[in-house]
Design an enzyme around this catalytic site. Structure first.
Site, PDB file in Angstrom:
ATOM      1  CG  LEU A 141      -1.971  -1.034   1.416  1.00 36.94           C
ATOM      2  CD1 LEU A 141      -2.659  -0.862   2.774  1.00 36.94           C
ATOM      3  CD2 LEU A 141      -2.984  -0.978   0.294  1.00 36.94           C
ATOM      4  CG  ASP A 142       0.562   4.348  -2.901  1.00 37.83           C
ATOM      5  OD1 ASP A 142       1.400   3.527  -3.335  1.00 37.83           O
ATOM      6  OD2 ASP A 142      -0.264   4.932  -3.619  1.00 37.83           O
ATOM      7  CE  LYS A 143       5.787   8.068   5.272  1.00 42.10           C
ATOM      8  NZ  LYS A 143       7.023   8.918   5.244  1.00 42.10           N
ATOM      9  NE  ARG A 244      -1.736   8.629  -4.958  1.00 39.91           N
ATOM     10  CZ  ARG A 244      -0.510   8.828  -4.462  1.00 39.91           C
ATOM     11  NH1 ARG A 244       0.214   7.781  -4.046  1.00 39.91           N
ATOM     12  NH2 ARG A 244      -0.018  10.038  -4.393  1.00 39.91           N
TER      13      ARG A 244
END
Length: 327
Positions: A141-143, A244
């Site tokens: 997962l992205d930060k 995104r």
């Protein structure tokens, strides 16, 4: 060191080549591995290989001599404090003999980097419980994305669940708050993505000629006067920053707080300053044919935004798709 040949064991089936090397030769840098691959000095079954290539049990790997000056020192795993162990265990949502699922908070990176010293990967020793093996990451997962993150407890389960993610037999559902409201309000996005480097660093772009296939499902759960919408999203492929980019460039409704792909947030000051993307649920079918589904509660800043916009987190939400049973 002379040329060596090693055979991939059954427990290493479906492991990426670069990760196989890090297990067997932890002192060798990633840069060195990439260099040897480019020069075709590392081969699999006598053929050219790539770092992300998935290995199969029985594959023969050619291992050339390593140049001493390009090797990196062995990284010694820092012993976790009791506070660290309690912290990572407090995030656990679900645990069985194969996997552990945690609710990753926004701001905690999954893996380390040049300026990232605290991350999930560095805390995995705290999730060993009664096992002797260190758990392994099977997806990312992205930060700044919160939510469900799956971790495998053994080498065998890591290979299995990595494959299930790849074959889309583990299904992911995200929640997002976006600027504007998509038209139409639900549908399927098929927009290939390509990574490009510019003045602001690496970004993903929609590129129908050269991009990699990227497919997402979306559904508008609620909206406020078409100014902000609450979306349910399901990526059917796993490209970097896929949701995104699809929200920003295809739907023209960038995720609130996404400074990389969105413009300045017109709602700044009304809600907490975060990126509003949350990995809400993972669903899969286990080896016994039983459907599993693990949900992560929305973080507090999401709930604050829900209250601000009049969205009801507890309202019934239609599933985007059904779990597919493995044959």
């Amino acid at each position: 060191m002379s040329v060596q040949f090693k055979i991939v064991t059954p427990s290493e089936n479906d492991v990426r080549l670069d990760r196989w090397f890090k297990r067997h030769f932890p002192s060798v840098s990633h840069g060195t591995i990439e260099k040897l691959l480019r020069k075709k000095n590392i081969r699999v079954n006598k053929l050219k290989a790539t770092s992300n290539q998935r290995l199969k049990a029985g594959d023969e790997i050619r291992i050339p001599p390593f140049e001493v000056e390009t090797t990196a020192p062995v990284k010694i795993q820092k012993k976790l404090s009791q506070k660290d162990i309690q912290y990572i265990q407090s995030l656990v949502l679900y645990k069985d003999s194969d996997v552990i699922l945690i609710n990753k908070p926004a701001g905690l990176a999954v893996q380390g980097g040049t300026k990232t010293t605290r991350h999930v990967d560095g805390l995995l020793d705290g999730l060993m419980f009664d096992y002797t093996e260190r758990p392994r990451l099977v997806h990312r997962l992205d930060k700044e994305t919160s939510g469900v993150l799956m971790i495998a407890r053994t080498v065998q389960s890591a290979a299995l669940y990595t494959k299930l993610f790849k074959t889309k037999d583990i299904q992911k559902v995200y929640w997002a708050l976006v600027n504007g409201c998509p038209k139409p309000k639900e549908g399927k996005i098929e927009a290939p993505l390509l990574k490009k480097t510019g003045t602001l660093g690496e970004k993903m772009f929609v590129d129908f000629e050269n991009g990699d296939t990227a497919v997402s499902l979306y559904q508008t759960i609620d909206n406020l006067a078409n100014k902000v919408a609450w979306l349910q999203l399901s990526p059917l492929t796993g490209r970097t920053h896929q949701l995104r980019v699809h929200c920003a460039d295809v739907l023209k409704t960038p995720i609130i707080g996404d400074t990389k792909y969105g413009k300045r947030n017109p709602l700044a000051g009304q809600i907490p300053g975060q990126m509003y993307l949350h990995a809400h649920c993972l669903s899969w079918t286990d080896e016994n044919g039983k459907d599993k589904s693990v949900t992560a509660p929305a973080p507090d800043y999401f709930k604050t935004a829900f209250n601000e916009f009049g969205f009801d987190e507890k309202q019934p939400i239609e599933k985007l798709f059904k779990i597919r049973r493995k044959k």
